[in-house]
Write an enzyme that holds these catalytic residues in place. Structure first.
Site, PDB file in Angstrom:
ATOM      1  N   ARG A 189      -4.778  10.636   4.066  1.00 27.57           N
ATOM      2  CA  ARG A 189      -3.736  11.625   4.239  1.00 27.57           C
ATOM      3  C   ARG A 189      -2.635  11.510   3.185  1.00 27.57           C
ATOM      4  O   ARG A 189      -2.009  12.495   2.798  1.00 27.57           O
ATOM      5  CB  ARG A 189      -3.144  11.465   5.637  1.00 27.57           C
ATOM      6  CG  ARG A 189      -2.318  12.632   6.046  1.00 27.57           C
ATOM      7  CD  ARG A 189      -1.704  12.422   7.401  1.00 27.57           C
ATOM      8  NE  ARG A 189      -1.041  13.633   7.828  1.00 27.57           N
ATOM      9  CZ  ARG A 189       0.152  13.980   7.410  1.00 27.57           C
ATOM     10  NH1 ARG A 189       0.820  13.225   6.585  1.00 27.57           N
ATOM     11  NH2 ARG A 189       0.683  15.118   7.837  1.00 27.57           N
TER      12      ARG A 189
ATOM     13  N   ASP B  98       4.470   0.883  11.912  1.00 24.05           N
ATOM     14  CA  ASP B  98       3.233   0.248  11.453  1.00 24.05           C
ATOM     15  C   ASP B  98       3.052  -1.161  12.032  1.00 24.05           C
ATOM     16  O   ASP B  98       1.962  -1.711  11.989  1.00 24.05           O
ATOM     17  CB  ASP B  98       3.206   0.179   9.913  1.00 24.05           C
ATOM     18  CG  ASP B  98       2.927   1.549   9.298  1.00 24.05           C
ATOM     19  OD1 ASP B  98       2.619   2.491  10.047  1.00 24.05           O
ATOM     20  OD2 ASP B  98       3.016   1.675   8.065  1.00 24.05           O
TER      21      ASP B  98
ATOM     22  N   ASP C 269      -5.517  13.444  12.569  1.00 20.82           N
ATOM     23  CA  ASP C 269      -5.323  12.071  12.140  1.00 20.82           C
ATOM     24  C   ASP C 269      -5.323  11.207  13.381  1.00 20.82           C
ATOM     25  O   ASP C 269      -4.819  11.614  14.420  1.00 20.82           O
ATOM     26  CB  ASP C 269      -3.961  12.010  11.436  1.00 20.82           C
ATOM     27  CG  ASP C 269      -3.678  10.665  10.825  1.00 20.82           C
ATOM     28  OD1 ASP C 269      -3.472   9.714  11.596  1.00 20.82           O
ATOM     29  OD2 ASP C 269      -3.668  10.579   9.600  1.00 20.82           O
TER      30      ASP C 269
ATOM     31  N   LYS D 183       0.833  -1.212   0.000  1.00 21.92           N
ATOM     32  CA  LYS D 183       0.000   0.000   0.000  1.00 21.92           C
ATOM     33  C   LYS D 183       0.865   1.259   0.000  1.00 21.92           C
ATOM     34  O   LYS D 183       0.653   2.172  -0.790  1.00 21.92           O
ATOM     35  CB  LYS D 183      -0.897   0.001   1.249  1.00 21.92           C
ATOM     36  CG  LYS D 183      -1.541   1.346   1.552  1.00 21.92           C
ATOM     37  CD  LYS D 183      -2.475   1.274   2.722  1.00 21.92           C
ATOM     38  CE  LYS D 183      -1.892   1.737   4.044  1.00 21.92           C
ATOM     39  NZ  LYS D 183      -1.629   3.199   4.111  1.00 21.92           N
ATOM     40  N   ASN D 184       1.839   1.290   0.889  1.00 22.49           N
ATOM     41  CA  ASN D 184       2.606   2.520   1.050  1.00 22.49           C
ATOM     42  C   ASN D 184       3.533   2.792  -0.128  1.00 22.49           C
ATOM     43  O   ASN D 184       4.111   3.868  -0.222  1.00 22.49           O
ATOM     44  CB  ASN D 184       3.413   2.486   2.356  1.00 22.49           C
ATOM     45  CG  ASN D 184       2.508   2.684   3.556  1.00 22.49           C
ATOM     46  OD1 ASN D 184       1.314   2.934   3.403  1.00 22.49           O
ATOM     47  ND2 ASN D 184       3.069   2.559   4.753  1.00 22.49           N
TER      48      ASN D 184
HETATM   49  C1  UD1 Z   1       4.393   6.927   6.074  1.00 24.50           C
HETATM   50  C2  UD1 Z   1       3.483   5.726   5.976  1.00 24.50           C
HETATM   51  C3  UD1 Z   1       3.031   5.267   7.343  1.00 24.50           C
HETATM   52  C4  UD1 Z   1       4.232   5.013   8.225  1.00 24.50           C
HETATM   53  C5  UD1 Z   1       5.162   6.218   8.240  1.00 24.50           C
HETATM   54  C6  UD1 Z   1       6.447   5.990   8.990  1.00 24.50           C
HETATM   55  C7  UD1 Z   1       2.365   6.021   3.865  1.00 24.50           C
HETATM   56  C8  UD1 Z   1       1.098   6.273   3.142  1.00 24.50           C
HETATM   57  N1  UD1 Z   1       2.322   6.072   5.180  1.00 24.50           N
HETATM   58  O1  UD1 Z   1       3.637   7.982   6.643  1.00 24.50           O
HETATM   59  O2  UD1 Z   1       2.264   4.075   7.194  1.00 24.50           O
HETATM   60  O3  UD1 Z   1       3.797   4.759   9.536  1.00 24.50           O
HETATM   61  O4  UD1 Z   1       5.509   6.583   6.892  1.00 24.50           O
HETATM   62  O5  UD1 Z   1       7.105   4.889   8.513  1.00 24.50           O
HETATM   63  O6  UD1 Z   1       3.382   5.740   3.259  1.00 24.50           O
HETATM   64  N2  UD1 Z   1       6.611  14.806  10.356  1.00 24.50           N
HETATM   65  C9  UD1 Z   1       6.708  16.127  10.661  1.00 24.50           C
HETATM   66  N3  UD1 Z   1       6.750  17.034   9.638  1.00 24.50           N
HETATM   67  C10 UD1 Z   1       6.662  16.669   8.335  1.00 24.50           C
HETATM   68  C11 UD1 Z   1       6.560  15.288   8.028  1.00 24.50           C
HETATM   69  C12 UD1 Z   1       6.539  14.376   9.065  1.00 24.50           C
HETATM   70  O7  UD1 Z   1       6.772  16.522  11.822  1.00 24.50           O
HETATM   71  O8  UD1 Z   1       6.695  17.538   7.437  1.00 24.50           O
HETATM   72  C13 UD1 Z   1       6.577  13.818  11.460  1.00 24.50           C
HETATM   73  C14 UD1 Z   1       5.211  13.159  11.572  1.00 24.50           C
HETATM   74  O9  UD1 Z   1       4.326  13.939  12.344  1.00 24.50           O
HETATM   75  C15 UD1 Z   1       5.561  11.859  12.240  1.00 24.50           C
HETATM   76  C16 UD1 Z   1       6.949  11.527  11.682  1.00 24.50           C
HETATM   77  O10 UD1 Z   1       7.452  12.747  11.176  1.00 24.50           O
HETATM   78  O11 UD1 Z   1       5.648  12.033  13.618  1.00 24.50           O
HETATM   79  C17 UD1 Z   1       6.956  10.465  10.614  1.00 24.50           C
HETATM   80  O12 UD1 Z   1       6.203  10.875   9.521  1.00 24.50           O
HETATM   81  P1  UD1 Z   1       6.475  10.408   8.029  1.00 24.50           P
HETATM   82  O13 UD1 Z   1       7.713   9.597   7.964  1.00 24.50           O
HETATM   83  O14 UD1 Z   1       6.395  11.605   7.154  1.00 24.50           O
HETATM   84  O15 UD1 Z   1       5.248   9.441   7.757  1.00 24.50           O
HETATM   85  P2  UD1 Z   1       4.185   9.491   6.595  1.00 24.50           P
HETATM   86  O16 UD1 Z   1       4.853   9.716   5.287  1.00 24.50           O
HETATM   87  O17 UD1 Z   1       3.052  10.369   6.973  1.00 24.50           O
END
Ligand code: UD1
Length: 426
Positions: A95, A308, A119, A25-26
């Site tokens: 998201r 996850d 979220d 999925k991701n």
């Molecule tokens: C993706 C995955 C999710 C997985 C996560 C971490 C998808 C669709 N989802 O989510 O299943 O759990 O990676 O492996 O691929 N953050 C910030 N600022 C930002 C971006 C992120 O503070 O601009 C923080 C987030 O709040 C969170 C952390 O960084 O606490 C990790 O986020 P991120 O790695 O970006 O996860 P996603 O891409 O949302």
């Protein structure tokens, strides 16, 4: 339909047999977004039949693309000038829609994406996406609930240091940088296997990338990309779901189709818990004939233990012999489902980003509610080791990431069905 259905699990079965995992999925959601970078038809194979793919397909259609999904094949035909607005209606449902930000900005010079808002698993900022794109020359503002990014003269290469190896920010920056003028360096980039998969598609489309799979990605922008064909990497999180299910139920399960190396650390935890783990490059087997021992788990960006899979680790420790500490380092709301696990009799105490789990031989079936996709799967696993009947409601969360979880688990001997949610009597 799934909004009014639930899973009914009768605990006690020992899982055994073999399962194959679908594409991740991701990964596939980002591969679909990457198709926007080239006019013409991109073909994706091994695409899972899950709700999130349908939502992303709808988002692409609203941008003017033609999307056909048959079996595990998806074709996306992108027009010369795609639309550049992703509305709230779809972004709030998923998201990950935010991943169209980078490719649309690169392709159209302008993009508006609704802000995803709250979220269930935490605050999840977008600051790293925004700051990174600014380094590539984008002007970004937030207006009326939309993030609006513009680069009227096109994007240019730049040096970006991410404060944290965010998966989503790395992907958006990559998909913006491939069509920027000049060279971009993304330092402290995330290196999840799904990002490597995205890099491989981008390379097939003609992108010039260096450092793939490392935390320093180098992107030499090109003028245009061409559509390509690509097969999605196997879903390591689904593979992990069955690995933990096998260990918790004292079962014997073979999992095929994921890259074993991608979940090495999780399999090592199961070995520490007492399971026998063996396998090859694209299959593994987990078997255990006694109650698992408690194991501590700390979530970290890849190659650390995946956040996850944290709900599965919590569920396993709920029935393990001993006490374990689970530390969640990625998402502040990821323990939200502990309240539900406690309804099943689990002994868990949380304090900030730590949870202490005292294992019991058996949980006790009860009605519970899925709060997000992986928490939902974790509750199903807990139901497999709970005495009596567990019902898991709000399974639309689980449908986002698992193609027919109940049928797959039944194939391994679990007593689980999908059934209509009884109507409330008030
Ligand atoms: C993706 C995955 C999710 C997985 C996560 C971490 C998808 C669709 N989802 O989510 O299943 O759990 O990676 O492996 O691929 N953050 C910030 N600022 C930002 C971006 C992120 O503070 O601009 C923080 C987030 O709040 C969170 C952390 O960084 O606490 C990790 O986020 P991120 O790695 O970006 O996860 P996603 O891409 O949302």
């Amino acid at each position: 339909m799934s909004g009014v259905e639930r899973f009914r699990v009768v605990g006690g079965a020992r899982l055994s047999g073999s399962v194959s995992v679908p594409g991740a999925k991701n990964s596939v959601l980002k591969l679909m977004a990457a198709a926007l970078l080239a006019e013409g038809t991109t073909q994706l194979s091994r695409v899972p039949s899950i709700l999130d793919v349908e939502i992303m397909a709808e988002l692409l259609r609203r941008l003017g693309c033609t999307v056909d999904h048959a079996d595990d094949q998806l074709s996306i035909t992108v027009p010369e000038a795609p639309g550049h607005e992703a509305d709230y209606d779809l972004v709030r449902r998923m998201r990950a829609s935010i991943c169209v930000l980078g490719p649309l900005l690169a392709r159209c010079g302008e993009v508006s994406v609704a802000l995803p808002g709250g979220d269930a698993i935490g605050s999840r900022g977008l600051d790293l996406h925004v700051e990174g794109l600014k380094r590539l020359g984008a002007e970004i503002e937030s207006e009326h609930g939309f993030l609006i990014a513009r680069a009227p003269q096109g994007l240019h290469g730049g040096q970006v240091w991410l404060d944290f190896p965010s998966v989503g920010a790395t992907e958006n920056l990559l998909m913006a940088a491939v069509l920027a003028h000049g060279t971009t360096i993304i330092d402290n980039a995330a290196r999840e296997p799904e990002i490597v998969d995205l890099c491989h598609l981008l390379e097939s489309m003609g992108a010039k990338l260096g450092g793939v799979g490392t935390s320093t990605l180098e992107v030499q922008g090109v003028d245009r990309l061409s559509p390509a064909a690509h097969t999605t990497v196997g879903d390591r999180i689904i593979a992990g779901t069955f690995a933990f299910a096998a260990a918790m139920t004292q079962g014997d399960v073979e999992v095929r189709g994921a890259v074993t190396q991608h979940i090495d650390i999780a399999l090592d935890k199961l070995a520490q818990a007492g399971a026998e783990v063996d396998g090859g490059d694209d299959w593994f087997r987990v078997s255990i004939d006694r109650r698992p021992s408690a194991v501590d788990v700390v979530t970290l960006p890849f190659p650390g233990f995946a956040t996850d899979m944290q709900p599965f680790a919590l569920a396993l420790n709920a029935v393990a012999d001993g006490t374990a500490m689970i530390t969640e380092n990625l998402f502040d709301g990821r323990f939200a489902f502990v309240h539900e696990l406690v309804r099943l009799g689990a002994e868990v105490r949380t304090d900030g980003h730590h949870a202490v789990v005292r294992g019991k031989p058996l949980l006790s079936g009860a009605p519970v509610r899925a709060t997000d996709v992986r928490a939902g799967a974790g509750l199903v696993l807990a139901g497999l080791v709970a005495e009596g009947v567990t019902t898991v409601s709000e399974i639309h969360h689980i449908d986002r990431g698992y193609p027919d979880l109940a049928t797959t688990l039944r194939g391994l001997g679990a007593d689980i069905v999908r059934e209509p949610e009884p109507e409330a009597s008030y």
